[in-house]
Design a protein around this motif. Structure first.
Motif, PDB file in Angstrom:
ATOM      1  N   CYS A 108       5.214   9.348   0.075  1.00  0.00           N
ATOM      2  CA  CYS A 108       4.287   8.281  -0.275  1.00  0.00           C
ATOM      3  C   CYS A 108       2.922   8.944  -0.367  1.00  0.00           C
ATOM      4  O   CYS A 108       2.456   9.536   0.605  1.00  0.00           O
TER       5      CYS A 108
ATOM      6  N   MET B 159       4.756  10.260   5.850  1.00  0.00           N
ATOM      7  CA  MET B 159       5.644   9.313   5.168  1.00  0.00           C
ATOM      8  C   MET B 159       6.429  10.054   4.080  1.00  0.00           C
ATOM      9  O   MET B 159       5.978  10.199   2.943  1.00  0.00           O
TER      10      MET B 159
ATOM     11  N   HIS C 139       0.171   8.097   2.232  1.00  0.00           N
ATOM     12  CA  HIS C 139       0.513   8.361   3.639  1.00  0.00           C
ATOM     13  C   HIS C 139       1.273   9.662   3.832  1.00  0.00           C
ATOM     14  O   HIS C 139       1.926   9.847   4.867  1.00  0.00           O
TER      15      HIS C 139
ATOM     16  N   SER D 186       0.788  -1.243   0.000  1.00  0.00           N
ATOM     17  CA  SER D 186       0.000   0.000   0.000  1.00  0.00           C
ATOM     18  C   SER D 186       0.811   1.280   0.000  1.00  0.00           C
ATOM     19  O   SER D 186       0.313   2.333   0.395  1.00  0.00           O
ATOM     20  N   HIS D 187       2.066   1.194  -0.432  1.00  0.00           N
ATOM     21  CA  HIS D 187       2.886   2.402  -0.493  1.00  0.00           C
ATOM     22  C   HIS D 187       3.339   2.676  -1.927  1.00  0.00           C
ATOM     23  O   HIS D 187       3.389   1.772  -2.758  1.00  0.00           O
TER      24      HIS D 187
HETATM   25 CU   LIG Z   1       2.901   4.793   2.400  1.00  0.00          CU
END
Ligand SMILES: [Cu+2]
Length: 149
Positions: free
Chosen positions: A103, A111, A106, A64-65
């Motif tokens: 990211c 992030m 996030h 999920s990044h």
């Molecule tokens: Cu992320």
């Protein structure tokens, strides 16, 4: 069977040997993690110093990044680039300076990462410090900018 001439290969070898013998380009790995030493949703390491020609490989260690450049934190003339979610993003850098990385999912959770290309002083250090980031991203970026030259 055709024979390949050795002459062009020899010429290439000479060209490489006389090009100032720069250190071989290297790959640096950055993991994209859900949990790391600095908390949740992190790039590890979050500060990377490389030389022009090197490649920073952002690996989808956890799902999920993604990794992409922060448009306000790039050396002059460098265009933005982005990796896909759950995919490796290989960023080969040629222009010295500071490259902010986020990211996308996030970013608001902080992030972020920072790449310094070259030994500095980075021409965009002041601009990178002045860039407005979301609060948690700014909080995690501050110590990275403090390490940058
Ligand atoms: Cu992320």
């Amino acid at each position: 069977m055709r024979r390949v001439s050795a002459v062009p290969i020899l010429a290439l070898a000479i060209t490489c040997a006389t090009a100032g013998a720069p250190a071989a380009a290297k790959d640096v790995i950055v993991h994209m993690r859900n949990q790391g030493a600095a908390g949740v949703m992190v790039f590890e390491p979050a500060f990377v110093k490389v030389m022009p020609g090197d490649t920073v490989r952002f690996l989808p260690t956890d799902p999920s990044h993604n990794a992409e450049t922060i448009p306000t934190m790039l050396p002059a003339g460098v265009t933005t680039s982005k990796g896909q979610i759950n995919k490796e993003f290989a960023l080969t850098v040629s222009t010295p300076g500071l490259y902010g990385i986020e990211c996308r999912p996030h970013y608001a959770m902080g992030m972020v990462a920072l790449i310094q290309v070259g030994n500095g002083p980075s021409a965009n250090l002041a601009a990178a410090r002045a860039a407005k980031l979301p609060p948690f991203a700014a909080r995690r970026m501050a110590p990275l900018l403090a390490m940058a030259k």
